[in-house]
Design a protein around this motif. Structure first.
Motif, short mmCIF file in Angstrom:
data_model
loop_
_atom_site.label_atom_id
_atom_site.label_comp_id
_atom_site.label_asym_id
_atom_site.label_seq_id
_atom_site.Cartn_x
_atom_site.Cartn_y
_atom_site.Cartn_z
N LEU A 68 0.77 -1.23 -0.02
CA LEU A 68 0.08 -0.05 0.15
C LEU A 68 0.97 1.23 -0.08
O LEU A 68 2.07 1.29 0.32
N ASP A 69 0.34 2.16 -0.70
CA ASP A 69 1.13 3.61 -0.63
C ASP A 69 0.85 4.50 0.48
O ASP A 69 1.66 5.28 0.83
N THR A 70 -0.25 4.35 1.17
CA THR A 70 -0.88 5.25 2.27
C THR A 70 -1.39 4.19 3.51
O THR A 70 -2.25 3.46 3.05
N LEU A 71 -0.98 4.62 4.64
CA LEU A 71 -1.46 3.94 5.76
C LEU A 71 -2.04 5.10 6.80
O LEU A 71 -1.36 6.17 7.08
N PRO A 72 -3.04 4.72 7.51
CA PRO A 72 -3.33 5.38 8.77
C PRO A 72 -2.60 5.32 9.84
O PRO A 72 -2.88 4.20 10.63
N ALA A 73 -1.72 6.06 10.15
CA ALA A 73 -0.82 5.88 11.21
C ALA A 73 -1.43 6.37 12.77
O ALA A 73 -0.84 6.12 13.79
N THR A 74 -2.89 6.29 12.74
CA THR A 74 -3.75 6.47 13.91
C THR A 74 -3.87 5.02 14.40
O THR A 74 -4.02 5.06 15.66
N VAL A 75 -3.94 4.06 13.66
CA VAL A 75 -4.23 2.61 13.92
C VAL A 75 -3.55 2.10 15.05
O VAL A 75 -4.19 1.55 15.92
N PRO A 76 -2.28 2.11 15.16
CA PRO A 76 -1.15 1.54 16.10
C PRO A 76 -1.53 2.29 17.41
O PRO A 76 -1.78 1.44 18.49
N VAL A 77 -1.99 3.56 17.44
CA VAL A 77 -2.18 4.02 18.81
C VAL A 77 -3.33 3.65 19.27
O VAL A 77 -3.75 3.18 20.55
#
Length: 276
Positions: free
Chosen positions: A235-244
C-alpha cells in the motif's frame, strides 16, 4: 519500500511513540477551576473532527489548507515551548526557549535532515501540550472512544480515497518567505500527518492522568507501528492512527483483566437461624 523510506519512517514513528511517553499529569489550581467550567463530553469529538472535519473542509475549499498552514505556523512553536517548559516529563521553564531554536533550524535548514527533524520535533512536542490540555476538559472514558473513532474514520477515509487528495493539498501548502511547513511532519523520504501525532499526544496524556506506565506503552505503540508499516509493501498510504488506537484497546483489555473479581457480599444469618 526502500531502505531510505524505512529509515525515515522509523524516525517519524519514533517521535509518535515519544508523544505517548512524554505527557505528564498536572495539578494546577487555576487550570483545574477553568477545566471544571469547560468540562464536557463534547470535547471527545475533537480527535474525530481533527481528521474528518479537516478532510471535509479541504476537499470542499482548498483554501482551507492555507489557513491551516498559518494556524500551524503560529500555534505549534508556543505549544512546543509549553511542552519543553511544563507539560512533558522533565520539562523545565529554562528549556522553553529551545522551541525557538528548533524553529530557526526548521526554517533555515528545511532542505536538510536537520531542519526536517527540528520541524518534526516541534510538531510532536506541540501535540504533547495539546493532549494534556484536552485531557483536562474531556472525560477520560469518552476521550478513549474519540481516539478509536478517529482511527476508524482515518481507515474509512483512506479506503474511500477521500483523505489522500486533501492530504496532498495540505502538504503542498506553504507560507511565504520560505517559512517552515509545520502542518505535517516530513523527514527524509517519509511524511506523517499532524493528526497522527495529535492522537499519540492525547493517548499519552490519558495514560499520565491515570497513572499508567507510559514508557512501556510507548514501546508497544512503536512496535505495533513497525509491524503495521509492513503493509507499505503493498500500500502507498496507511492511517498511522491505527497503532495508537490498537495500543489503547490492548491497554484497556489488560487493565480489565488485572482487576480483582468483585467480592460477593456475605449472607447474614437471620436471628435464631442456624448458619452452616
Amino acid at each position: 519500500m526502500t531502505r531510505e523510506f524505512l529509515a525515515s519512517n522509523i524516525v517519524l514513528i519514533g517521535v509518535q511513540a515519544a508523544a505517548v511517553a512524554l505527557p505528564r499529569a498536572h495539578s494546577v489550581p487555576v487550570l483545574e477551576r477553568l477545566a471544571e467550567r469547560l468540562r464536557s463530553p463534547w470535547w471527545a469529538l475533537v480527535p474525530l473532527l481533527s481528521i474528518a472535519g479537516v478532510v471535509w473542509a479541504i476537499n470542499a475549499q482548498s483554501g482551507t489548507a492555507d489557513v491551516l498552514t498559518w494556524v500551524a505556523l503560529l500555534a505549534i512553536p508556543p505549544l512546543a515551548a509549553a511542552a519543553l517548559g511544563w507539560t512533558m516529563h522533565g520539562g523545565r521553564p529554562w528549556l522553553a526557549p529551545l522551541a525557538a531554536v528548533l524553529f530557526l533550524v526548521a526554517w533555515q535548514a528545511q532542505e536538510h535532515l536537520a531542519g526536517e527533524l527540528a520541524g518534526t520535533l516541534l510538531s510532536g512536542l506541540s501535540c504533547v501540550t495539546l493532549g494534556v490540555l484536552l485531557v483536562t476538559v474531556a472525560p477520560h472514558g469518552w476521550l478513549k472512544v474519540g481516539i478509536v473513532l478517529m482511527a476508524v474514520a482515518d481507515v474509512i477515509l483512506i479506503g474511500a480515497e477521500t483523505l489522500q487528495p486533501a492530504s496532498a493539498v495540505l502538504n503542498a501548502a506553504a507560507p511565504p518567505a520560505e517559512l517552515p511547513q509545520l502542518q505535517r511532519a516530513h523527514f527524509g523520504h517519509a511524511v506523517i500527518g499532524y493528526g497522527d501525532y495529535f492522537i499519540a499526544g492525547v493517548f499519552g496524556a490519558l495514560l499520565a492522568a491515570e497513572g499508567r506506565r507510559q514508557g512501556r506503552i510507548a514501546l508497544l505503540v512503536f512496535g505495533l507501528s513497525l509491524a503495521y508499516d509492513a503493509l507499505f509493501l503493498v500500500l502507498d498510504t496507511l492511517p498511522a492512527t491505527v497503532p495508537v488506537a490498537v495500543a489503547l484497546l490492548i491497554t484497556e483489555a489488560t487493565a480489565r483483566r488485572r482487576l480483582p473479581p468483585p467480592r460477593r457480599p456475605r449472607r447474614l444469618s437471620r436471628p435464631g437461624a442456624r448458619s452452616a
